[in-house]
Design a protein around this motif. Structure first.
Motif, short mmCIF file in Angstrom:
data_model
loop_
_atom_site.label_atom_id
_atom_site.label_comp_id
_atom_site.label_asym_id
_atom_site.label_seq_id
_atom_site.Cartn_x
_atom_site.Cartn_y
_atom_site.Cartn_z
N CYS A 1 43.10 29.17 50.95
CA CYS A 1 44.02 28.75 49.88
C CYS A 1 43.28 28.00 48.78
N LYS A 2 42.33 27.17 49.19
CA LYS A 2 41.58 26.40 48.19
C LYS A 2 40.54 27.26 47.48
N GLY A 3 40.02 28.25 48.18
CA GLY A 3 38.92 29.06 47.63
C GLY A 3 39.39 30.19 46.73
N ARG A 4 40.59 30.75 46.98
CA ARG A 4 41.06 31.84 46.11
C ARG A 4 41.30 31.31 44.70
N CYS A 5 40.85 32.06 43.73
CA CYS A 5 41.12 31.66 42.35
C CYS A 5 41.18 32.92 41.50
#
Ligand SMILES: Cc1cc2nc3c(=O)[nH]c(=O)nc-3n(C[C@H](O)[C@H](O)[C@H](O)COP(=O)(O)O)c2cc1C
Length: 169
Positions: A7-11
């Motif tokens: 969740c934190k890594g997807r961009c």
């Protein structure tokens, strides 16, 4: 990779390498998206995987260079005849297609592929490029490919305190 890391890594990726995508990665992300939930389990989504001449036509619907750079374009489409409608008239088609898209974009990030949700595209041009039947609505586009090394940036999010409300009484 934990779900939190994902969740934190997807961009949103706005720069792509031309490298082809291994079929097993495509199969993996499609299978993840297929398991998305939908209102009344109607699964009213269609995913168009666009290459070749069709991709060139679709590029007319969204003119950013990074959209054209990726080896594949995706179009997330909803079928109006299949979607669940609340008795108050609310249609859940856009919501269902968004959940499908979210599953796919998270799965893509897990296997090192970049995506970027795109809603600000020309729907008429997309309909023409994809030759959509009347009852299919294009909601989101995305490039799909390996990110250029410098194509990600830090994410900014509201604090939990600004978005979560606990109610007791
Ligand atoms: C429904 C939706 C529509 C979006 N449409 C566009 C778009 O048309 N063009 C674009 O460059 N980014 C678009 N985005 C990407 C957002 O700008 C991006 O998700 C947001 O700024 C948060 O950044 P992050 O994805 O890197 O976490 C869209 C995202 C969502 C969820």
């Amino acid at each position: 990779m934990s779900f939190m890391e994902l969740c934190k890594g997807r961009c949103s990726v706005r720069g792509y390498l031309p490298d082809p995508i291994p079929q097993e990665k495509i199969d993996y992300i499609l299978e993840c998206a297929r398991h998305a939930p939908s209102a009344a389990n109607r699964q009213p989504w269609r995913l168009y995987i666009v290459t070749g001449e069709a991709k060139k036509r679709l590029e007319a619907a969204y003119s950013k260079s990074w959209f054209a750079e990726a080896p594949l374009a995706l179009a997330f489409v909803g079928n109006r005849r299949e979607c669940w409608v609340h008795s108050d008239g609310t249609e859940y088609l856009m919501c269902d297609v968004a959940i499908f898209c979210d599953h796919l974009t998270l799965a893509a990030a897990e296997v090192g592929l970049g995506t970027c949700w795109i809603a600000a595209f020309d729907k008429t041009a997309a309909r023409q490029a994809l030759q959509l039947p009347e009852d299919e609505m294009p909601f989101y586009l995305s490039p799909l490919g390996f990110p250029k090394p410098d194509s990600t940036r830090a994410k900014s999010r509201k604090a939990l305190a600004d978005i979560v409300v606990w109610r007791q009484e």
